[in-house]
Design a protein around this motif. Sequence first.
Motif, short mmCIF file in Angstrom:
data_model
loop_
_atom_site.label_atom_id
_atom_site.label_comp_id
_atom_site.label_asym_id
_atom_site.label_seq_id
_atom_site.Cartn_x
_atom_site.Cartn_y
_atom_site.Cartn_z
N GLN A 228 0.80 -1.18 0.00
CA GLN A 228 0.15 -0.13 0.09
C GLN A 228 0.97 1.30 0.05
O GLN A 228 0.66 2.12 -0.76
N ILE B 63 1.13 1.14 -4.20
CA ILE B 63 -0.24 1.59 -4.44
C ILE B 63 -0.46 2.97 -4.24
O ILE B 63 -1.14 3.65 -5.14
N GLU B 64 -0.03 3.55 -3.25
CA GLU B 64 -0.35 4.92 -2.77
C GLU B 64 0.38 6.03 -3.70
O GLU B 64 -0.09 6.71 -4.32
N GLU C 124 -5.25 -8.52 -6.73
CA GLU C 124 -5.18 -8.62 -5.35
C GLU C 124 -4.95 -10.00 -4.79
O GLU C 124 -4.32 -10.24 -3.84
N TRP D 197 1.30 -7.20 -6.53
CA TRP D 197 1.17 -5.80 -5.92
C TRP D 197 1.50 -4.52 -7.00
O TRP D 197 0.78 -3.67 -7.12
N SER E 268 -0.95 -1.78 -8.35
CA SER E 268 -0.70 -0.44 -8.40
C SER E 268 -0.71 0.09 -9.78
O SER E 268 -1.40 1.40 -10.03
N LEU F 83 -4.76 0.15 -10.71
CA LEU F 83 -5.43 1.31 -10.21
C LEU F 83 -5.32 2.71 -10.61
O LEU F 83 -6.07 3.40 -10.65
#
Length: 322
Positions: A96, A100-101, A157, A162, A166, A169
Amino acid sequence: MNGEGKVVCVTGASGYIASWIVKLLLLRGYTVRATVRDPKDQKKTDHLLALEGSKERLKLLKANLLDEGSFEHAINGCDAVFHTASPVTLTPTNPQAELIEPAVKGTINILKACAKVSSVKRVIVTSSMATVLFPRSPLKPNDSIDENSFSDPSFCEDKKLWYILSKTLAEDAAWQFAKANKIDLITMNPGLVIGPILQPTLNFSVDVIADFINGKNLFNRRYHRFVDVRDVALAHVKALETPSANGRYIIDGPIMTTNDIEKILREIIPDLCIDDKSEDIDMISMTYKVSVEKVKSLGIEFTPTETSLRDTVLSLKEKCLV
């Protein structure tokens, strides 16, 4: 010189693809505002400052993906923005925070800045084949892939993919934001990018070739696909210069086996021996078909993979990275 008098911004400018985009833009006469996390970090900036045209038309600016508003000063007054910055790691401890962030929030921060600035006519985001190749039901050997193929976030997911999640998304978020804010957005979706490096350090995709040189087939794959960094960079620039360009652009190369790669690399490194596990243990078989007609319509002629591989090795040797 198509870019004379035009100002563009490139985010994450010290990266592998981004450095080539900056190089081409400068050669074409553009004024480039290049964002990096630390303009004083010479390891990240010296190769950019050495590019032809950099003294006259390159400006390095500090910006961070997670700081909302930190790109506004770089984007203000630009005709277009190339957003390439996104973290790459296949083994994150905290997916995350590490992947992702920064990928999602960073993309939205850039687009928010673009939405505020009336001068920006077009935004080109560097996405990836990662956002194309992982649908809910895995690809079969003869499946055909084109710009209408999308990866499924819940599948990524479930499988803990990951990095792929990322990118998927981030691209989804970009399209939604662009639609809602009437931004002329284009995404570039390259496969595994190889070719000569401008930066002084190895990056993830070229590292794959360094592994081959060191006798390792890191992915234990039988099949591989590579695309040349110079073609990818040119496609980005053409997407800006072609008024009718729109949507997504897949940029990927033909299938090669590990044996094909070894044969080409052996011409340069005669005693090379690669560990060929001869199985495609990926969740997707690499023998799917890829349509690259759309990117060819921008005037991109693909560099032969043999040339890309040779140029990668020569570049790694020249920079003492193998």
